[in-house]
Design an enzyme around this catalytic site. Structure first.
Site, PDB file in Angstrom:
ATOM      1  N   ARG A 173       0.810  -1.208   0.000  1.00  0.00           N
ATOM      2  CA  ARG A 173       0.000   0.000   0.000  1.00  0.00           C
ATOM      3  C   ARG A 173       0.852   1.271   0.000  1.00  0.00           C
ATOM      4  NH1 ARG A 173      -5.080   0.043   2.414  1.00  0.00           N
ATOM      5  NH2 ARG A 173      -4.520   1.738   3.793  1.00  0.00           N
ATOM      6  N   ARG A 177       8.156   7.086  -4.656  1.00  0.00           N
ATOM      7  CA  ARG A 177       8.298   7.872  -5.897  1.00  0.00           C
ATOM      8  C   ARG A 177       9.573   8.699  -5.911  1.00  0.00           C
ATOM      9  NH1 ARG A 177       3.847  11.323  -3.447  1.00  0.00           N
ATOM     10  NH2 ARG A 177       2.200   9.913  -4.100  1.00  0.00           N
ATOM     11  N   ARG A 250      -7.630  -5.851  14.635  1.00  0.00           N
ATOM     12  CA  ARG A 250      -6.723  -5.015  15.391  1.00  0.00           C
ATOM     13  C   ARG A 250      -7.577  -3.882  15.942  1.00  0.00           C
ATOM     14  NH1 ARG A 250      -2.528  -6.037  18.119  1.00  0.00           N
ATOM     15  NH2 ARG A 250      -1.242  -4.194  18.359  1.00  0.00           N
ATOM     16  N   ARG A 281       0.774   7.188  15.965  1.00  0.00           N
ATOM     17  CA  ARG A 281       0.747   8.507  15.322  1.00  0.00           C
ATOM     18  C   ARG A 281       0.024   9.518  16.187  1.00  0.00           C
ATOM     19  NH1 ARG A 281      -2.549   6.437   9.952  1.00  0.00           N
ATOM     20  NH2 ARG A 281      -4.136   5.300  11.078  1.00  0.00           N
ATOM     21  N   GLU A 301      -2.663   7.955  18.888  1.00  0.00           N
ATOM     22  CA  GLU A 301      -3.332   6.709  18.487  1.00  0.00           C
ATOM     23  C   GLU A 301      -2.468   5.526  18.904  1.00  0.00           C
ATOM     24  OE1 GLU A 301      -4.887   6.841  14.451  1.00  0.00           O
ATOM     25  OE2 GLU A 301      -4.369   4.731  14.208  1.00  0.00           O
ATOM     26  N   TYR A 349     -10.100  -4.529   4.119  1.00  0.00           N
ATOM     27  CA  TYR A 349      -9.466  -3.270   4.462  1.00  0.00           C
ATOM     28  C   TYR A 349      -9.924  -2.195   3.471  1.00  0.00           C
ATOM     29  CZ  TYR A 349      -5.221  -0.963   6.354  1.00  0.00           C
ATOM     30  OH  TYR A 349      -4.323  -0.146   6.991  1.00  0.00           O
ATOM     31  N   ASP A 351     -11.016   1.429   2.128  1.00  0.00           N
ATOM     32  CA  ASP A 351     -11.044   2.855   2.406  1.00  0.00           C
ATOM     33  C   ASP A 351     -12.471   3.344   2.183  1.00  0.00           C
ATOM     34  OD1 ASP A 351      -8.502   3.472   3.280  1.00  0.00           O
ATOM     35  OD2 ASP A 351      -7.696   3.672   1.262  1.00  0.00           O
TER      36      ASP A 351
HETATM   37  P1  FAD Z   1     -18.108   1.342   9.870  1.00  0.00           P
HETATM   38  O1  FAD Z   1     -17.704   2.749   9.704  1.00  0.00           O
HETATM   39  O2  FAD Z   1     -17.364   0.502  10.851  1.00  0.00           O
HETATM   40  O3  FAD Z   1     -19.662   1.295  10.192  1.00  0.00           O
HETATM   41  C1  FAD Z   1     -20.339   0.132  10.638  1.00  0.00           C
HETATM   42  C2  FAD Z   1     -21.362   0.567  11.670  1.00  0.00           C
HETATM   43  O4  FAD Z   1     -22.162  -0.562  12.028  1.00  0.00           O
HETATM   44  C3  FAD Z   1     -20.724   1.075  12.945  1.00  0.00           C
HETATM   45  O5  FAD Z   1     -21.158   2.387  13.227  1.00  0.00           O
HETATM   46  C4  FAD Z   1     -21.178   0.066  13.995  1.00  0.00           C
HETATM   47  O6  FAD Z   1     -21.399   0.654  15.272  1.00  0.00           O
HETATM   48  C5  FAD Z   1     -22.465  -0.455  13.398  1.00  0.00           C
HETATM   49  N1  FAD Z   1     -22.838  -1.784  13.886  1.00  0.00           N
HETATM   50  C6  FAD Z   1     -22.052  -2.887  13.926  1.00  0.00           C
HETATM   51  N2  FAD Z   1     -22.728  -3.923  14.460  1.00  0.00           N
HETATM   52  C7  FAD Z   1     -23.975  -3.464  14.757  1.00  0.00           C
HETATM   53  C8  FAD Z   1     -25.121  -4.048  15.353  1.00  0.00           C
HETATM   54  N3  FAD Z   1     -25.124  -5.321  15.763  1.00  0.00           N
HETATM   55  N4  FAD Z   1     -26.237  -3.306  15.505  1.00  0.00           N
HETATM   56  C9  FAD Z   1     -26.239  -1.995  15.108  1.00  0.00           C
HETATM   57  N5  FAD Z   1     -25.162  -1.378  14.559  1.00  0.00           N
HETATM   58  C10 FAD Z   1     -24.049  -2.109  14.381  1.00  0.00           C
HETATM   59  N6  FAD Z   1     -10.661   5.421   4.939  1.00  0.00           N
HETATM   60  C11 FAD Z   1     -10.265   6.404   4.094  1.00  0.00           C
HETATM   61  O7  FAD Z   1     -10.755   6.483   2.965  1.00  0.00           O
HETATM   62  N7  FAD Z   1      -9.328   7.335   4.474  1.00  0.00           N
HETATM   63  C12 FAD Z   1      -8.758   7.321   5.707  1.00  0.00           C
HETATM   64  O8  FAD Z   1      -7.924   8.169   6.018  1.00  0.00           O
HETATM   65  C13 FAD Z   1      -9.157   6.287   6.611  1.00  0.00           C
HETATM   66  N8  FAD Z   1      -8.612   6.233   7.833  1.00  0.00           N
HETATM   67  C14 FAD Z   1      -9.006   5.257   8.690  1.00  0.00           C
HETATM   68  C15 FAD Z   1      -8.457   5.247   9.959  1.00  0.00           C
HETATM   69  C16 FAD Z   1      -8.850   4.282  10.873  1.00  0.00           C
HETATM   70  C17 FAD Z   1      -8.246   4.279  12.240  1.00  0.00           C
HETATM   71  C18 FAD Z   1      -9.811   3.307  10.492  1.00  0.00           C
HETATM   72  C19 FAD Z   1     -10.226   2.240  11.470  1.00  0.00           C
HETATM   73  C20 FAD Z   1     -10.374   3.323   9.237  1.00  0.00           C
HETATM   74  C21 FAD Z   1      -9.984   4.299   8.316  1.00  0.00           C
HETATM   75  N9  FAD Z   1     -10.540   4.370   7.050  1.00  0.00           N
HETATM   76  C22 FAD Z   1     -10.140   5.351   6.179  1.00  0.00           C
HETATM   77  C23 FAD Z   1     -11.578   3.395   6.600  1.00  0.00           C
HETATM   78  C24 FAD Z   1     -13.000   3.871   6.857  1.00  0.00           C
HETATM   79  O9  FAD Z   1     -13.206   4.038   8.240  1.00  0.00           O
HETATM   80  C25 FAD Z   1     -13.947   2.813   6.306  1.00  0.00           C
HETATM   81  O10 FAD Z   1     -13.753   2.630   4.931  1.00  0.00           O
HETATM   82  C26 FAD Z   1     -15.423   3.119   6.503  1.00  0.00           C
HETATM   83  O11 FAD Z   1     -15.700   3.675   7.753  1.00  0.00           O
HETATM   84  C27 FAD Z   1     -16.198   1.843   6.345  1.00  0.00           C
HETATM   85  O12 FAD Z   1     -17.565   2.074   6.547  1.00  0.00           O
HETATM   86  P2  FAD Z   1     -18.503   0.864   7.008  1.00  0.00           P
HETATM   87  O13 FAD Z   1     -19.887   1.401   6.977  1.00  0.00           O
HETATM   88  O14 FAD Z   1     -18.174  -0.348   6.241  1.00  0.00           O
HETATM   89  O15 FAD Z   1     -18.030   0.526   8.484  1.00  0.00           O
HETATM   90  N1  UDP Z   2       3.538   2.060   7.485  1.00  0.00           N
HETATM   91  C1  UDP Z   2       4.832   2.168   7.955  1.00  0.00           C
HETATM   92  N2  UDP Z   2       5.311   3.391   8.329  1.00  0.00           N
HETATM   93  C2  UDP Z   2       4.565   4.510   8.249  1.00  0.00           C
HETATM   94  C3  UDP Z   2       3.241   4.410   7.754  1.00  0.00           C
HETATM   95  C4  UDP Z   2       2.750   3.173   7.388  1.00  0.00           C
HETATM   96  O1  UDP Z   2       5.530   1.178   8.056  1.00  0.00           O
HETATM   97  O2  UDP Z   2       5.049   5.604   8.619  1.00  0.00           O
HETATM   98  C5  UDP Z   2       3.028   0.717   7.103  1.00  0.00           C
HETATM   99  C6  UDP Z   2       2.260   0.040   8.233  1.00  0.00           C
HETATM  100  O3  UDP Z   2       2.543  -1.337   8.177  1.00  0.00           O
HETATM  101  C7  UDP Z   2       0.815   0.295   7.886  1.00  0.00           C
HETATM  102  C8  UDP Z   2       0.853   0.224   6.354  1.00  0.00           C
HETATM  103  O4  UDP Z   2       2.120   0.808   6.022  1.00  0.00           O
HETATM  104  O5  UDP Z   2      -0.025  -0.689   8.419  1.00  0.00           O
HETATM  105  C9  UDP Z   2      -0.273   1.000   5.687  1.00  0.00           C
HETATM  106  O6  UDP Z   2      -0.228   2.330   6.115  1.00  0.00           O
HETATM  107  P1  UDP Z   2      -1.397   3.362   5.876  1.00  0.00           P
HETATM  108  O7  UDP Z   2      -0.997   4.650   6.511  1.00  0.00           O
HETATM  109  O8  UDP Z   2      -1.734   3.352   4.446  1.00  0.00           O
HETATM  110  O9  UDP Z   2      -2.592   2.644   6.632  1.00  0.00           O
HETATM  111  P2  UDP Z   2      -3.773   3.127   7.594  1.00  0.00           P
HETATM  112  O10 UDP Z   2      -3.390   2.586   8.922  1.00  0.00           O
HETATM  113  O11 UDP Z   2      -3.836   4.622   7.589  1.00  0.00           O
HETATM  114  O12 UDP Z   2      -4.982   2.475   7.012  1.00  0.00           O
END
Ligand code: FAD
Ligand code: UDP
Length: 374
Positions: A173, A177, A250, A281, A301, A349, A351
């Site tokens: 991922r 560059r 995780r 981070r 975090e 996983y 986005d």
């Molecule tokens: P979720 O957002 O998890 O929504 C599922 C919902 O279902 C939750 O609110 C949960 O409470 C509810 N639920 C579950 N079980 C039940 C139940 N039994 N009854 C009622 N409700 C329930 N994506 C990006 O594009 N850019 C980013 O920078 C980015 N950063 C991220 C950073 C982190 C730390 C994480 C964890 C994810 C990140 N993502 C990012 C991914 C992004 O969060 C997800 O793509 C998106 O939220 C997925 O939406 P979802 O609806 O599938 O899941």
């Molecule tokens: N990663 C790393 N160093 C960094 C940032 C990311 O080694 O400074 C690795 C790490 O294993 C991470 C993966 O690259 O799980 C993907 O990172 P990204 O930031 O895309 O993932 P996010 O956790 O934001 O979904």
């Protein structure tokens, strides 16, 4: 007996909200259940000290899919934020993703040719044919210096396992560059909704019945009795009572502080890539929206092992968990009236853009009307 709703949607995250929005617009009646006390899932933002806070970690929207961008733009105006995180390794600062700035900071090289020579020299010495794990894959891609300072510590904190026990795809991922370009993403569309993700999702859910703090499993048969179809975006193993055992995730822990200063770290995202600092981070939320408030809010975090009761943030797509997921996926084929979608239900996983794309695919007018006839 006729049912009250066409769709019962479990989860008000992006998957559930997009599905609900599109089905509602097509004239279907929907009810959305959300066990948390808010909508928008992990993309949820709230205000603190006048600053939009990303409660579940930094969420930066980016996509190469114009349809997804245009669809979301009906509900949000995206700003011009470009993600350019920096890495802090024992006080040394490096630009991410790996680019000419990083190579200059690491080796003093100035031109792409010099950088490529140094990289090839390092990789040649340590190259592994057919890399079997993340460590081997990473060294093949970026050599031992970058691996040791910018990948190893961060990744082992993030995943709670040695890099030699992690699958290599995680690291693919990371962009690499040979230009002085600190934009973390290659996508043509990027930004943060000016008034937050929660407002965006609120607009999607306008006119739709949403029950917060309502866990589908607390009264499953009652909820099932109300709707013709179910859209489930919770964890797939939970849906089947974890009959084959629990999938692994995780989890994360966030520590948020309001600070009495205007600008604490000078960047929205700083990754701490050494092992000694326990968090992965730190984000300073105001920089996502170019905030000028007198205070600032930071969040550290911490990555942690998931256990029942903790939030399942990241699926662990190693071979063992992928095989277990496949067993659950086969069970979904016996549930013709249930649609499984989103990060947790598909154990992927995704986005945000991919999540939205999936929900759009499930809600084309053709598919919505075919389901009506079944
Ligand atoms: P979720 O957002 O998890 O929504 C599922 C919902 O279902 C939750 O609110 C949960 O409470 C509810 N639920 C579950 N079980 C039940 C139940 N039994 N009854 C009622 N409700 C329930 N994506 C990006 O594009 N850019 C980013 O920078 C980015 N950063 C991220 C950073 C982190 C730390 C994480 C964890 C994810 C990140 N993502 C990012 C991914 C992004 O969060 C997800 O793509 C998106 O939220 C997925 O939406 P979802 O609806 O599938 O899941
Ligand atoms: N990663 C790393 N160093 C960094 C940032 C990311 O080694 O400074 C690795 C790490 O294993 C991470 C993966 O690259 O799980 C993907 O990172 P990204 O930031 O895309 O993932 P996010 O956790 O934001 O979904």
């Amino acid at each position: 007996m006729s049912k009250k709703y066409d769709y019962l949607i479990v989860g008000a995250g992006l998957f559930g909200a997009v599905f609900a929005n599109r089905a509602h617009r097509a004239g279907k009646s929907c009810i959305v259940l959300e066990k948390r006390n808010h909508i928008a899932g992990n993309a949820y933002t709230r205000l603190e000290a006048g600053i939009p806070i990303h409660q579940y970690g930094a969420h930066i929207f980016h996509t190469g899919n114009r349809q997804v961008y245009e669809y979301l733009s009906q509900f949000a105006q995206f700003n011009h934020y470009v993600n350019s995180p920096i890495a802090n390794y024992k006080g040394e600062i490096y630009n991410l993703p790996f680019n000419m700035n990083t190579f200059h900071q690491m080796w003093g090289v100035v031109t792409p040719g010099q950088a490529q020579n140094e990289l090839s020299r390092q990789i040649e010495k340590h190259y592994t044919e057919n890399p079997q794990n993340l460590e081997e894959q990473a060294i093949n891609l970026v050599g031992p210096d970058i691996y040791e300072k910018l990948i190893k510590g961060y990744t082992e904190k993030q995943w709670g396992r040695p890099c030699t026990q992690l699958p290599s795809f995680i690291i693919r991922r990371l962009p690499l560059r040979f230009t002085y370009d600190n934009n973390y993403f290659n996508d043509p569309y990027q930004g943060i909704p000016v008034d937050g993700y929660t407002k965006m999702v609120e607009r999607m859910l306008e006119g739709i019945e949403v029950r917060l703090q309502t866990d589908y499993f607390d009264d499953r048969s009652y909820w099932d009795s109300l709707a013709k179809r179910i859209v489930y975006s919770g964890p797939i193993d939970a849906y089947f009572h974890c009959c084959y055992g629990a999938l692994q995730y995780r989890s994360l822990r966030f520590e948020t502080e309001v600070l009495d200063c205007r600008n604490y770290q000078g960047n929205a995202v700083v990754n701490y890539t050494d092992r000694e600092i326990p968090f992965t981070r730190m984000i300073e939320h105001k920089h996502f929206t170019f905030g000028q408030q007198p205070n600032t809010v930071i969040t550290r975090e911490y990555s942690q092992e998931w256990a029942p009761g903790k939030e399942p943030y990241y699926p662990i797509n190693d071979s063992e968990n992928s095989a277990l997921y496949e067993k659950y996926r086969l069970l979904t084929e016996r549930e013709p009236n249930v649609l499984f979608g989103g990060r947790l239900a598909e154990y992927q996983y995704y986005d945000m853009d991919k999540t939205v794309e999936r929900a759009l695919e499930y809600t084309t007018p053709e598919l919505l009307s075919i389901r009506d006839k079944q």
